[in-house]
Design a protein around this motif. Structure first.
Motif, PDB file in Angstrom:
ATOM      1  N   ALA A   1       0.813  -1.208   0.000  1.00 17.07           N
ATOM      2  CA  ALA A   1       0.000   0.000   0.000  1.00 17.07           C
ATOM      3  C   ALA A   1       0.854   1.269   0.000  1.00 17.07           C
ATOM      4  N   LEU A   2       2.173   1.116   0.097  1.00 10.23           N
ATOM      5  CA  LEU A   2       3.065   2.265   0.084  1.00 10.23           C
ATOM      6  C   LEU A   2       3.308   2.724  -1.353  1.00 10.23           C
ATOM      7  N   PRO A   3       3.178   3.998  -1.641  1.00  9.03           N
ATOM      8  CA  PRO A   3       3.426   4.488  -3.000  1.00  9.03           C
ATOM      9  C   PRO A   3       4.828   4.130  -3.476  1.00  9.03           C
ATOM     10  N   GLY A   4       4.910   3.462  -4.622  1.00  7.34           N
ATOM     11  CA  GLY A   4       6.192   3.160  -5.234  1.00  7.34           C
ATOM     12  C   GLY A   4       6.996   2.073  -4.573  1.00  7.34           C
ATOM     13  N   PHE A   5       6.405   1.298  -3.649  1.00  5.60           N
ATOM     14  CA  PHE A   5       7.195   0.257  -2.975  1.00  5.60           C
ATOM     15  C   PHE A   5       7.697  -0.775  -3.979  1.00  5.60           C
ATOM     16  N   ALA A   6       6.821  -1.279  -4.800  1.00  7.64           N
ATOM     17  CA  ALA A   6       7.204  -2.312  -5.775  1.00  7.64           C
ATOM     18  C   ALA A   6       8.249  -1.803  -6.753  1.00  7.64           C
ATOM     19  N   GLU A   7       8.224  -0.503  -7.015  1.00  2.97           N
ATOM     20  CA  GLU A   7       9.169   0.103  -7.961  1.00  2.97           C
ATOM     21  C   GLU A   7      10.513   0.448  -7.325  1.00  2.97           C
ATOM     22  N   GLY A   8      10.618   0.277  -6.005  1.00  2.00           N
ATOM     23  CA  GLY A   8      11.892   0.519  -5.340  1.00  2.00           C
ATOM     24  C   GLY A   8      12.085   1.915  -4.791  1.00  2.00           C
ATOM     25  N   ASP A   9      11.000   2.670  -4.632  1.00  2.00           N
ATOM     26  CA  ASP A   9      11.120   4.036  -4.128  1.00  2.00           C
ATOM     27  C   ASP A   9      11.377   4.083  -2.623  1.00  2.00           C
ATOM     28  N   VAL A  10      11.003   3.022  -1.908  1.00  2.00           N
ATOM     29  CA  VAL A  10      11.049   3.070  -0.454  1.00  2.00           C
ATOM     30  C   VAL A  10      11.199   1.660   0.106  1.00  2.00           C
ATOM     31  N   SER A  11      11.751   1.576   1.326  1.00  2.00           N
ATOM     32  CA  SER A  11      11.895   0.302   2.036  1.00  2.00           C
ATOM     33  C   SER A  11      11.503   0.510   3.492  1.00  2.00           C
ATOM     34  N   VAL A  12      11.270  -0.594   4.178  1.00  2.00           N
ATOM     35  CA  VAL A  12      11.016  -0.553   5.615  1.00  2.00           C
ATOM     36  C   VAL A  12      12.336  -0.810   6.338  1.00  2.00           C
ATOM     37  N   GLN A  13      12.724   0.110   7.217  1.00  2.00           N
ATOM     38  CA  GLN A  13      13.948  -0.050   7.999  1.00  2.00           C
ATOM     39  C   GLN A  13      13.901   0.858   9.218  1.00  2.00           C
ATOM     40  N   ASP A  14      14.250   0.314  10.372  1.00  2.00           N
ATOM     41  CA  ASP A  14      14.274   1.103  11.599  1.00  2.00           C
ATOM     42  C   ASP A  14      15.263   2.268  11.468  1.00  2.00           C
ATOM     43  N   GLU A  15      14.941   3.381  12.123  1.00  2.00           N
ATOM     44  CA  GLU A  15      15.791   4.563  12.020  1.00  2.00           C
ATOM     45  C   GLU A  15      17.202   4.301  12.532  1.00  2.00           C
ATOM     46  N   ALA A  16      17.333   3.578  13.635  1.00  2.00           N
ATOM     47  CA  ALA A  16      18.666   3.321  14.181  1.00  2.00           C
ATOM     48  C   ALA A  16      19.532   2.558  13.187  1.00  2.00           C
ATOM     49  N   ALA A  17      18.939   1.606  12.473  1.00  2.00           N
ATOM     50  CA  ALA A  17      19.692   0.838  11.485  1.00  2.00           C
ATOM     51  C   ALA A  17      20.141   1.703  10.319  1.00  2.00           C
ATOM     52  N   GLN A  18      19.402   2.768  10.034  1.00  2.00           N
ATOM     53  CA  GLN A  18      19.756   3.650   8.923  1.00  2.00           C
ATOM     54  C   GLN A  18      21.012   4.473   9.210  1.00  2.00           C
ATOM     55  N   LEU A  19      21.420   4.559  10.459  1.00  2.00           N
ATOM     56  CA  LEU A  19      22.567   5.390  10.818  1.00  2.00           C
ATOM     57  C   LEU A  19      23.901   4.777  10.389  1.00  2.00           C
ATOM     58  N   THR A  20      23.886   3.508   9.990  1.00  2.00           N
ATOM     59  CA  THR A  20      25.095   2.882   9.448  1.00  2.00           C
ATOM     60  C   THR A  20      25.666   3.712   8.318  1.00  2.00           C
ATOM     61  N   ALA A  21      24.794   4.147   7.416  1.00  2.00           N
ATOM     62  CA  ALA A  21      25.249   4.913   6.256  1.00  2.00           C
ATOM     63  C   ALA A  21      25.839   6.251   6.662  1.00  2.00           C
ATOM     64  N   GLU A  22      25.325   6.840   7.742  1.00  2.00           N
ATOM     65  CA  GLU A  22      25.879   8.096   8.222  1.00  2.00           C
ATOM     66  C   GLU A  22      27.316   7.908   8.717  1.00  2.00           C
ATOM     67  N   LEU A  23      27.596   6.776   9.326  1.00  2.00           N
ATOM     68  CA  LEU A  23      28.933   6.521   9.854  1.00  2.00           C
ATOM     69  C   LEU A  23      29.921   6.158   8.756  1.00  2.00           C
TER      70      LEU A  23
END
Length: 264
Positions: A46-68
């Motif tokens: 039901a998320l706009p563009g999910f199937a097309e790869g626009d967005v994923s489900v991921q906890d915010e804390a896990a996203q901080l890997t990329a910041e480091l």
């Protein structure tokens, strides 16, 4: 329900507007520049563009890997990166969304590694996937890595708010075994990092023996390792050579991060 936008396909402000237009209440994450929080969870389809790869489900804390890892990867397009223990692939995908790198994603569980392949295919991303044991080196071709992500197997004590069955399934005797495994992974992977390269050690744990105590012991026995975990960030709290995030209701899981640099 926390989302991560695919920055190769748009920005989060534009995606927030799409969510609102589709009838979803949402807000921007506080710490991750790619994160949004849905006030009411929904099926991903039901998320706009999910199937097309626009967005994923991921906890915010896990996203901080990329910041480091960002300061290590951004100046080195085409850099060689190892994501050890990569399944289910959220951090793998996030790095590839942000940086043009040559990424090797390794995991010892073939079934979970297949999920990584599915995730990358949906997002239109590419990496080399390898079913192998990161405590061994029989898979390594001898070329050093510019950066390594070690998202180490752990107690999962930081994600109990979303997975309460962990309290029932985890035994006290599991912790020493996990600590020993984490130690072996650190020692085995460190020599695969080029001098001047960086490793990010991460767990979804709040236990000191898996986190700051583990890194303190590693630094004590590893002469060419220094901690470079940033202290000026707005998230978490200092924990030895790393930073500890505690679980927060309606926000993020418990996580520990330490960034290490190989001298030489």
């Amino acid at each position: 329900m926390t989302l991560r936008i695919n920055r190769r396909r748009g920005d989060r402000e534009a995606y927030l507007a799409r969510l609102i237009d589709a009838g979803h209440e949402a807000r921007l994450c506080t710490h991750s520049p790619d994160g949004l929080v849905l006030e009411t969870p929904c099926d991903v389809q039901a998320l706009p563009g999910f199937a097309e790869g626009d967005v994923s489900v991921q906890d915010e804390a896990a996203q901080l890997t990329a910041e480091l890892l960002g300061p290590c990867l951004a100046p080195r397009p085409g850099g060689r990166v190892l994501d050890a223990c990569c399944a289910p692939g959220g951090k793998t995908a996030h790095l590839l969304e942000l940086f043009d790198v040559d990424l090797l994603a390794l995991d010892s569980d073939a079934t979970r590694l297949a999920r990584v392949e599915d995730t990358l295919a949906r997002l239109g991303l590419s990496a080399t996937l390898l079913h192998a044991d990161a405590t061994q080196r029989d898979w390594w071709n001898g070329t050093l890595f510019d950066a390594i992500l070690l998202d180490a197997p752990c107690s999962g004590s930081g994600v109990i708010r979303r997975h309460p069955d962990i309290k029932r399934l985890r035994r006290p005797s599991d912790i020493p075994r996990l600590v020993e495994l984490q130690s072996r992974l650190l020692d085995n992977l460190w020599p695969l990092l080029r001098p001047g390269g960086s490793m990010v050690y991460a767990t979804c744990s709040v236990l000191r023996e898996e986190n700051d105590e583990q890194i303190e012991a590693f630094l004590a026995r590893t002469e060419d390792a220094i901690a470079t975990t940033p202290q000026e960030v707005s998230w978490g709290r200092p924990a030895g050579a790393g930073r500890q995030l505690l679980p927060e209701t309606e926000s993020h899981d418990g996580f520990f991060y330490a960034r290490l640099k190989r001298q030489g």
